[in-house]
Structures are given as structure tokens and as C-alpha cells.
Design an enzyme around this catalytic site. Structure first.
Site, PDB file in Angstrom:
ATOM      1  N   ASP A  48       0.858  -1.196   0.000  1.00  0.00           N
ATOM      2  CA  ASP A  48       0.000   0.000   0.000  1.00  0.00           C
ATOM      3  C   ASP A  48       0.888   1.237   0.000  1.00  0.00           C
ATOM      4  OD1 ASP A  48      -3.253   0.268   0.829  1.00  0.00           O
ATOM      5  OD2 ASP A  48      -2.068   2.107   1.022  1.00  0.00           O
ATOM      6  N   ASP A  74       3.730   2.692  -3.846  1.00  0.00           N
ATOM      7  CA  ASP A  74       2.879   3.602  -4.621  1.00  0.00           C
ATOM      8  C   ASP A  74       2.913   3.085  -6.055  1.00  0.00           C
ATOM      9  OD1 ASP A  74       1.831   5.570  -6.218  1.00  0.00           O
ATOM     10  OD2 ASP A  74       3.015   7.209  -5.362  1.00  0.00           O
ATOM     11  N   VAL A  75       1.780   2.588  -6.553  1.00  0.00           N
ATOM     12  CA  VAL A  75       1.788   1.939  -7.872  1.00  0.00           C
ATOM     13  C   VAL A  75       2.058   2.912  -9.017  1.00  0.00           C
ATOM     14  CG1 VAL A  75       0.294   0.017  -7.155  1.00  0.00           C
ATOM     15  CG2 VAL A  75      -0.738   2.082  -8.174  1.00  0.00           C
ATOM     16  N   TYR A 168     -11.905   8.130 -14.513  1.00  0.00           N
ATOM     17  CA  TYR A 168     -12.155   6.855 -13.824  1.00  0.00           C
ATOM     18  C   TYR A 168     -12.932   5.914 -14.739  1.00  0.00           C
ATOM     19  CZ  TYR A 168     -13.520   3.761  -9.947  1.00  0.00           C
ATOM     20  OH  TYR A 168     -13.713   2.685  -9.111  1.00  0.00           O
TER      21      TYR A 168
HETATM   22  N1  LIG Z   1     -15.645   0.992  -3.253  1.00  0.00           N
HETATM   23  C1  LIG Z   1     -16.322   0.997  -4.368  1.00  0.00           C
HETATM   24  O1  LIG Z   1     -17.505   1.356  -4.358  1.00  0.00           O
HETATM   25  C2  LIG Z   1     -15.663   0.541  -5.646  1.00  0.00           C
HETATM   26  C3  LIG Z   1     -16.491   0.207  -6.721  1.00  0.00           C
HETATM   27  C4  LIG Z   1     -15.909  -0.250  -7.901  1.00  0.00           C
HETATM   28  C5  LIG Z   1     -14.536  -0.382  -7.993  1.00  0.00           C
HETATM   29  N2  LIG Z   1     -13.753  -0.038  -6.945  1.00  0.00           N
HETATM   30  C6  LIG Z   1     -12.314  -0.208  -7.107  1.00  0.00           C
HETATM   31  O2  LIG Z   1     -11.817  -1.063  -6.108  1.00  0.00           O
HETATM   32  C7  LIG Z   1     -10.458  -0.731  -5.827  1.00  0.00           C
HETATM   33  C8  LIG Z   1     -10.291  -0.551  -4.342  1.00  0.00           C
HETATM   34  O3  LIG Z   1     -11.214   0.404  -3.898  1.00  0.00           O
HETATM   35  P1  LIG Z   1     -11.617   0.528  -2.369  1.00  0.00           P
HETATM   36  O4  LIG Z   1     -13.035   0.927  -2.359  1.00  0.00           O
HETATM   37  O5  LIG Z   1     -11.192  -0.646  -1.630  1.00  0.00           O
HETATM   38  O6  LIG Z   1     -10.722   1.809  -1.961  1.00  0.00           O
HETATM   39  P2  LIG Z   1     -10.158   2.265  -0.530  1.00  0.00           P
HETATM   40  O7  LIG Z   1      -9.948   3.738  -0.677  1.00  0.00           O
HETATM   41  O8  LIG Z   1     -11.007   1.756   0.557  1.00  0.00           O
HETATM   42  O9  LIG Z   1      -8.736   1.548  -0.472  1.00  0.00           O
HETATM   43  C9  LIG Z   1      -7.783   1.828  -1.454  1.00  0.00           C
HETATM   44  C10 LIG Z   1      -6.398   1.547  -0.924  1.00  0.00           C
HETATM   45  O10 LIG Z   1      -5.482   1.858  -1.970  1.00  0.00           O
HETATM   46  C11 LIG Z   1      -4.425   2.615  -1.436  1.00  0.00           C
HETATM   47  N3  LIG Z   1      -3.863   3.463  -2.496  1.00  0.00           N
HETATM   48  C12 LIG Z   1      -4.339   4.623  -2.986  1.00  0.00           C
HETATM   49  N4  LIG Z   1      -3.521   5.100  -3.936  1.00  0.00           N
HETATM   50  C13 LIG Z   1      -2.503   4.206  -4.041  1.00  0.00           C
HETATM   51  C14 LIG Z   1      -1.348   4.123  -4.841  1.00  0.00           C
HETATM   52  N5  LIG Z   1      -1.035   5.106  -5.707  1.00  0.00           N
HETATM   53  N6  LIG Z   1      -0.540   3.059  -4.708  1.00  0.00           N
HETATM   54  C15 LIG Z   1      -0.818   2.093  -3.809  1.00  0.00           C
HETATM   55  N7  LIG Z   1      -1.884   2.112  -3.003  1.00  0.00           N
HETATM   56  C16 LIG Z   1      -2.724   3.157  -3.133  1.00  0.00           C
HETATM   57  C17 LIG Z   1      -5.038   3.409  -0.295  1.00  0.00           C
HETATM   58  O11 LIG Z   1      -4.040   3.816   0.654  1.00  0.00           O
HETATM   59  C18 LIG Z   1      -6.014   2.413   0.281  1.00  0.00           C
HETATM   60  O12 LIG Z   1      -5.450   1.619   1.296  1.00  0.00           O
HETATM   61  C19 LIG Z   1     -10.143   0.507  -6.652  1.00  0.00           C
HETATM   62  O13 LIG Z   1      -9.484   0.127  -7.841  1.00  0.00           O
HETATM   63  C20 LIG Z   1     -11.504   1.071  -6.973  1.00  0.00           C
HETATM   64  O14 LIG Z   1     -11.502   1.818  -8.154  1.00  0.00           O
HETATM   65  C21 LIG Z   1     -14.282   0.419  -5.763  1.00  0.00           C
END
Ligand SMILES: NC(=O)c1ccc[n+]([C@@H]2O[C@H](COP(=O)([O-])OP(=O)(O)OC[C@H]3O[C@@H](n4cnc5c(N)ncnc54)[C@H](O)[C@@H]3O)[C@@H](O)[C@H]2O)c1
Length: 264
Positions: A48, A74-75, A168
Site C-alpha cells: 500500500d 505507490d503503484v 475513472y
Molecule cells: N468501493 C467501491 O464502491 C468501488 C467500486 C468499484 C470499484 N472499486 C475499485 O476497487 C479498488 C479498491 O477500492 P476501495 O473501495 O477498496 O478503496 P479504498 O480507498 O477503501 O482503499 C484503497 C487503498 O489503496 C491505497 N492506495 C491509494 N492510492 C494508491 C497508490 N497510488 N498506490 C498504492 N496504493 C494506493 C489506499 O491507501 C487504500 O489503502 C479501486 O481500484 C476502486 O476503483 C471500488
């Protein structure tokens, strides 16, 4: 002929001896993926951008009897993306599963979008998925078995009438076809590439940031056949299925986990 015991949950859904790496593993779906795979027997590299969060997930896994390490990543740092994947494979002696989960969004009308809004969303949600997969596959080819799972979204499958976020949507739409493209390219080498497409879930990324807008929350619930947001744990089954032998004939698909959103 397949025997009764060959269809046991242990034979179909366990990951003993396998190594998984999850990006953005410190929260939300990444935390769920990390804990699910560790529960199934895998050693998990929880990566992360926020190491504190990854550390907390690893502590939870170890406390529960699982095996995991936390790595800061950081990806959007392309050099670090490759070196961290190499490091995890070296620490655990291989790599079988990659979850390209880290994601961000920038919401707002397209006419107000800045170059940075576009570039950062595409870099983290799209480019890092391809470059992370490129870095992971050589490790998977060593043992001829790999599973890549990408986080797409319902907004990569259909439009979104509730708010604008074109970068997005572009990235998540691209993930659907990147998943198909890489799946076909690597299918004959034992690498499967699939995606999940969640609806709106109650993560910090999802519902939590909409709490100040009850009308938006209600409108989204009304548009969802199941009538509610998803809870993060409800992604676990799909993530496990796509990582295990249970899905050994499945590649190139994007599995909606969406309460019926895309069925309407
Ligand atoms: N939650 C939703 O409703 C939802 C719906 C569809 C898709 N998604 C996708 O699911 C994935 C995860 O979402 P989530 O809801 O768990 O988000 P979240 O914000 O709860 O968790 C995301 C994590 O990614 C980390 N992060 C952010 N930028 C980063 C980077 N540059 N490098 C490495 N880590 C990084 C953050 O620190 C965090 O721990 C994402 O790709 C998001 O687009 C989420």
C-alpha cells in the site's frame, strides 16, 4: 471420472503454498483480498502507499494465524512497482496471484477536469495494472501458474448518471479490455487474467465519501436491484473464486458483483 473428494472445498478453494501480492492492500477491497487469500492458506504481500495501513492488515492476518508481510508501494512509481513485485517474489520464493486493486478517482464535470486529474487517474487505475502484470508474469511463468485479478467497476461496463468522473470511467472501461487482451495473450502459458466489477460498496473510497449527500446515497440504492450498497466482505467470494482452482477454465472475464446494477 471426477470423484466425490476431488470436488471438496479444500481441492477447489484452498491456496496453500501459493503467494499473493495485493496492491492497495491496506484498506477496503485490498484488505478483504489479503485476508481472504491468507485465510485460504496463501502467503500474502500486502502492499500500500500507506505502509501503516498495510502493517495493520498484516497484524490482523498474523493474529488470525495467517502468513503475510507489509510492503510500501505507490503503484504510480513505475520503478518501485516492478522492484516491489520482485522483492515479494524473492521473500516468499515465487508469485502465483496478483491483485491489481489500488485505485483513485477524481470526480467532477469533464469541463472542469485538469490534466493532473486525468493523468493521475489513468496512471494509477490503468497503467499500473498493465505494468504490474508485466512485472508479475515472469515470476508466475517460473512455475507455469498465475492468476491476475483486476479491479474494474460497473462504471467500466455502463455509464453513470449519478455523477461525472470521466478519467475513472475511461480507466475502468480499459481494464475490462486489458483483462481480455492479457488473458488471451497469456492463456497458453498457464496465466489466467480476470476482473471483478463492483457496484458502489461501503469502503472509504465508495459510500463513505458520499455520507454528506443522503440524496445521492438514496438515488444509488434506488437504482440497485438488490436495493443497497455492497459491504466490502461481499467481494471475498468472487476474489477467491477467480484466484483458485475453482475457476481453472475461466479467463478474460469481468465478473460484476453489483447487486444487479448491470442486469437492468
Ligand atoms: N468501493 C467501491 O464502491 C468501488 C467500486 C468499484 C470499484 N472499486 C475499485 O476497487 C479498488 C479498491 O477500492 P476501495 O473501495 O477498496 O478503496 P479504498 O480507498 O477503501 O482503499 C484503497 C487503498 O489503496 C491505497 N492506495 C491509494 N492510492 C494508491 C497508490 N497510488 N498506490 C498504492 N496504493 C494506493 C489506499 O491507501 C487504500 O489503502 C479501486 O481500484 C476502486 O476503483 C471500488
Amino acid at each position: 471420472m471426477t470423484t466425490y473428494h476431488e470436488l471438496s472445498i479444500d481441492k477447489l478453494f484452498r491456496l496453500d503454498g501459493e503467494v499473493a501480492l495485493v496492491t492497495g492492500g491496506g484498506d477496503g477491497f485490498g484488505r478483504i483480498a489479503s485476508m481472504t487469500y491468507a485465510n485460504a492458506g496463501a502467503s500474502v504481500a500486502v502492499t500500500d502507499i500507506d505502509k501503516t495501513k498495510a502493517d495493520a492488515v498484516v497484524a490482523e492476518i498474523i493474529d488470525g494465524g495467517g502468513h503475510a508481510v507489509a510492503l510500501e508501494l505507490d503503484v504510480s512509481d513505475r520503478t518501485a512497482l516492478k522492484s516491489t513485485i520482485d522483492e515479494a517474489a524473492s521473500v516468499f520464493g515465487g508469485l502465483h496471484i496478483l491483485v491489481n486493486n489500488a485505485g483513485i478517482t477524481r470526480r467532477g464535470p469533464t469541463l472542469d477536469m485538469t490534466d493532473d486529474d486525468w493523468d493521475s487517474v489513468i496512471e494509477i487505475n490503468q497503467t499500473a495494472v498493465v505494468l504490474g502484470s508485466k512485472a508479475a508474469v515472469p515470476h508466475m511463468l517460473v512455475h507455469g501458474d498465475g492468476k491476475i485479478i483486476n479491479l474494474a467497476s460497473i462504471v467500466g461496463l455502463v455509464g453513470n448518471r449519478h455523477f461525472a468522473h470521466i478519467g475513472y470511467q475511461a480507466a475502468k472501461g480499459a481494464i475490462v479490455n486489458i483483462t481480455r487482451g492479457l488473458a488471451v495473450e497469456w492463456a497458453d502459458q498457464g496465466i489466467r487474467v480476470n476482473a471483478v466489477a463492483p457496484t458502489f460498496f461501503r469502503t472509504n473510497f465508495g459510500a463513505a465519501r458520499m455520507q454528506s449527500n443522503p440524496d445521492l446515497l438514496a438515488a444509488i440504492e434506488a437504482d440497485t436491484p438488490i436495493g443497497r450498497f455492497g459491504e466490502p466482505w461481499e467481494l471475498a467470494g468472487g476474489l477467491l473464486y477467480l484466484a483458485t482452482r475453482a475457476s481453472s477454465m475461466v479467463t478474460g472475464v469481468t465478473l460484476p458483483i453489483d447487486g444487479g446494477w448491470t442486469a437492468v
